[in-house]
Design a protein around this motif. Structure first.
Motif, mmCIF file in Angstrom:
data_model
loop_
_atom_site.group_PDB
_atom_site.id
_atom_site.type_symbol
_atom_site.label_atom_id
_atom_site.label_comp_id
_atom_site.label_asym_id
_atom_site.label_seq_id
_atom_site.Cartn_x
_atom_site.Cartn_y
_atom_site.Cartn_z
ATOM 1 N N ASP A 185 0.596 -1.420 0.232
ATOM 2 C CA ASP A 185 -0.083 -0.224 0.161
ATOM 3 C C ASP A 185 0.998 1.034 0.401
ATOM 4 O OD1 ASP A 185 -1.586 1.780 0.627
ATOM 5 O OD2 ASP A 185 -3.194 1.092 1.834
ATOM 6 N N THR A 186 1.311 1.614 -0.826
ATOM 7 C CA THR A 186 2.119 2.884 -1.413
ATOM 8 C C THR A 186 1.425 4.257 -0.713
ATOM 9 O OG1 THR A 186 1.955 2.584 -3.407
ATOM 10 C CG2 THR A 186 4.097 1.688 -2.651
ATOM 11 N N GLY A 187 0.259 4.063 -1.392
ATOM 12 C CA GLY A 187 -0.835 6.132 -0.844
ATOM 13 C C GLY A 187 -0.735 5.781 0.888
ATOM 14 N N THR A 188 -0.459 5.542 1.588
ATOM 15 C CA THR A 188 -0.799 4.619 2.636
ATOM 16 C C THR A 188 0.456 4.830 2.994
ATOM 17 O OG1 THR A 188 -2.573 3.968 3.114
ATOM 18 C CG2 THR A 188 -1.596 3.915 5.084
ATOM 19 N N SER A 189 1.596 4.483 2.454
ATOM 20 C CA SER A 189 2.797 5.030 3.044
ATOM 21 C C SER A 189 3.339 6.194 2.750
ATOM 22 C CB SER A 189 3.634 3.569 2.234
ATOM 23 O OG SER A 189 5.077 3.924 2.479
ATOM 24 N N ASP A 190 3.338 6.831 1.821
ATOM 25 C CA ASP A 190 2.540 7.827 1.192
ATOM 26 C C ASP A 190 2.139 8.947 1.823
ATOM 27 O OD1 ASP A 190 3.652 9.976 -0.266
ATOM 28 O OD2 ASP A 190 1.815 10.811 -0.828
ATOM 29 N N PHE A 191 1.508 8.734 3.017
ATOM 30 C CA PHE A 191 0.421 9.557 3.663
ATOM 31 C C PHE A 191 1.010 9.387 4.979
ATOM 32 C CE2 PHE A 191 -3.040 9.181 6.892
ATOM 33 C CZ PHE A 191 -4.079 10.344 6.537
ATOM 34 N N ILE A 192 1.369 8.099 5.344
ATOM 35 C CA ILE A 192 1.743 8.768 6.430
ATOM 36 C C ILE A 192 3.178 9.431 6.909
ATOM 37 C CG2 ILE A 192 0.815 6.586 7.604
ATOM 38 C CD1 ILE A 192 3.853 5.488 8.010
ATOM 39 N N THR A 193 3.387 9.490 5.239
ATOM 40 C CA THR A 193 4.985 10.341 5.523
ATOM 41 C C THR A 193 5.043 11.739 6.102
ATOM 42 O OG1 THR A 193 6.217 8.146 4.183
ATOM 43 C CG2 THR A 193 7.033 10.605 3.970
ATOM 44 N N GLY A 194 3.480 12.162 5.093
ATOM 45 C CA GLY A 194 3.035 13.220 5.834
ATOM 46 C C GLY A 194 2.264 13.804 6.668
ATOM 47 N N LEU A 195 2.260 12.548 7.527
ATOM 48 C CA LEU A 195 1.745 12.632 8.871
ATOM 49 C C LEU A 195 3.017 12.827 9.747
ATOM 50 C CD1 LEU A 195 -1.274 10.538 9.255
ATOM 51 C CD2 LEU A 195 -1.076 12.388 8.752
ATOM 52 N N MET A 196 3.522 12.323 9.357
ATOM 53 C CA MET A 196 5.185 12.447 10.273
ATOM 54 C C MET A 196 5.640 13.851 9.942
ATOM 55 S SD MET A 196 8.636 9.645 9.818
ATOM 56 C CE MET A 196 9.236 11.000 7.919
ATOM 57 N N GLU A 197 6.439 13.767 8.648
ATOM 58 C CA GLU A 197 6.433 15.838 8.131
ATOM 59 C C GLU A 197 5.880 15.964 9.004
ATOM 60 O OE1 GLU A 197 6.836 15.744 4.687
ATOM 61 O OE2 GLU A 197 8.159 14.366 3.955
ATOM 62 N N ALA A 198 3.729 16.290 9.157
ATOM 63 C CA ALA A 198 3.133 17.138 10.004
ATOM 64 C C ALA A 198 3.691 17.334 11.601
ATOM 65 C CB ALA A 198 1.593 17.481 9.257
ATOM 66 N N HIS A 199 4.087 16.091 11.609
ATOM 67 C CA HIS A 199 4.362 16.073 13.334
ATOM 68 C C HIS A 199 5.741 16.569 13.740
ATOM 69 C CE1 HIS A 199 0.740 14.112 15.695
ATOM 70 N NE2 HIS A 199 0.258 13.541 13.739
ATOM 71 N N GLU A 200 6.824 16.243 12.796
ATOM 72 C CA GLU A 200 8.350 17.075 12.947
ATOM 73 C C GLU A 200 8.361 18.340 12.725
ATOM 74 O OE1 GLU A 200 10.763 13.097 10.689
ATOM 75 O OE2 GLU A 200 10.123 15.039 9.403
ATOM 76 N N LYS A 201 7.560 18.945 12.298
ATOM 77 C CA LYS A 201 7.370 20.307 12.151
ATOM 78 C C LYS A 201 6.266 21.087 13.664
ATOM 79 C CE LYS A 201 5.408 24.809 9.667
ATOM 80 N NZ LYS A 201 4.439 25.541 8.955
ATOM 81 N N MET A 202 5.686 19.897 13.973
ATOM 82 C CA MET A 202 4.796 20.333 15.173
ATOM 83 C C MET A 202 5.942 20.322 16.125
ATOM 84 S SD MET A 202 0.687 18.891 14.776
ATOM 85 C CE MET A 202 0.188 19.813 15.673
ATOM 86 N N ALA A 203 6.650 19.296 16.309
ATOM 87 C CA ALA A 203 7.531 19.109 17.455
ATOM 88 C C ALA A 203 8.840 20.195 17.294
ATOM 89 C CB ALA A 203 8.518 17.617 16.987
ATOM 90 N N TRP A 204 9.092 20.604 16.041
ATOM 91 C CA TRP A 204 10.049 21.612 16.516
ATOM 92 C C TRP A 204 9.485 22.774 16.412
ATOM 93 C CZ3 TRP A 204 9.212 25.175 12.035
ATOM 94 C CH2 TRP A 204 10.835 26.266 12.070
ATOM 95 N N MET A 205 8.495 23.023 17.128
ATOM 96 C CA MET A 205 8.087 24.327 17.184
ATOM 97 C C MET A 205 7.983 24.414 18.670
ATOM 98 S SD MET A 205 6.838 26.173 14.980
ATOM 99 C CE MET A 205 6.082 27.216 13.700
ATOM 100 N N LEU A 206 7.301 23.073 19.356
ATOM 101 C CA LEU A 206 7.021 22.541 20.474
ATOM 102 C C LEU A 206 9.078 22.952 21.299
ATOM 103 C CD1 LEU A 206 4.600 19.618 20.662
ATOM 104 C CD2 LEU A 206 3.938 22.026 21.463
ATOM 105 N N ARG A 207 9.497 22.202 20.505
ATOM 106 C CA ARG A 207 10.828 21.675 21.296
ATOM 107 C C ARG A 207 11.354 23.830 21.192
ATOM 108 N NH1 ARG A 207 12.477 18.945 17.297
ATOM 109 N NH2 ARG A 207 12.193 17.124 17.433
ATOM 110 N N ALA A 208 11.255 24.099 20.212
ATOM 111 C CA ALA A 208 11.726 25.960 19.899
ATOM 112 C C ALA A 208 12.133 26.223 20.850
ATOM 113 C CB ALA A 208 11.594 26.780 18.576
ATOM 114 N N HIS A 209 10.361 25.863 21.625
ATOM 115 C CA HIS A 209 10.084 26.871 22.995
ATOM 116 C C HIS A 209 11.066 27.223 24.340
ATOM 117 C CE1 HIS A 209 6.009 27.848 20.371
ATOM 118 N NE2 HIS A 209 5.642 28.432 21.511
ATOM 119 N N LEU A 210 11.524 25.626 24.030
ATOM 120 C CA LEU A 210 12.717 25.379 25.327
ATOM 121 C C LEU A 210 14.086 25.847 25.412
ATOM 122 C CD1 LEU A 210 11.073 21.414 25.313
ATOM 123 C CD2 LEU A 210 10.777 23.355 26.824
ATOM 124 N N LYS A 211 14.241 26.560 24.017
ATOM 125 C CA LYS A 211 15.713 27.007 24.093
ATOM 126 C C LYS A 211 15.893 28.003 25.252
ATOM 127 C CE LYS A 211 17.009 24.569 21.212
ATOM 128 N NZ LYS A 211 18.400 24.091 20.846
#
Length: 157
Positions: free
Chosen positions: A131-157
């Motif tokens: 299921d390459t479609g869902t593989s691609d889909f969760i890659t996008g989810l992962m990237e969204a969470h990576e950005k959200m995590a970065w935003m959270l992490r930036a507040h801890l500096k």
């Protein structure tokens, strides 16, 4: 009616089962982010109140997209608190205190755990379950969470 999209019924069920757990984790993260938005206290209240609001709104969109992906695959998305609590990998625990740092550290931990879970399933969906479609889909989810995590992490500096 089952979709006929070149993926076996068995693989569709396996992908959907994993997506159900991801949806439950997304819901738990959404609920925790809402709690941070509602309960934040301190000198930075207003800014963090708005910050958490932006994050839970993004999580709301993510939850909808995960549930729709499950439906694309011919299965039903979990939709009760009972199901979410049974399926999630996260605890309902909250940090001690209602400070921005406590909420941010706690939410960051959950985002990073979800990123790892998503990353672990990218190749599994594509290679093992065809299921390459869902593989691609969760890659996008992962990237969204990576950005959200970065935003959270930036507040801890």
């Amino acid at each position: 009616m089952q979709p006929h999209i070149g993926i076996s019924e068995e693989n569709l069920a396996a992908v959907s089962h994993t997506l159900n757990a991801i949806l439950a984790d997304e819901f738990m993260l959404y609920a925790k982010t809402r709690a941070a938005h509602w309960n934040i206290e301190g000198a930075d209240f207003y800014n963090k109140h708005l910050f958490f609001e932006k994050q839970y709104e993004e999580l709301d969109e993510i939850m909808d997209s995960v549930a729709e992906r499950i439906r694309f695959l011919g299965h039903y998305a979990p939709a009760t608190l009972h199901e979410y609590l049974r399926l999630t990998h996260f605890s309902e625990r909250f940090p001690d205190g209602n400070t921005s740092e406590a909420f941010i550290r706690h939410l960051l931990e959950d985002h990073e755990a979800l990123i790892i879970k998503l990353r672990e399933n990218i190749n599994r969906f594509a290679n093992d379950l065809k299921d390459t479609g869902t593989s691609d889909f969760i890659t996008g989810l992962m990237e969204a969470h990576e950005k959200m995590a970065w935003m959270l992490r930036a507040h801890l500096k």
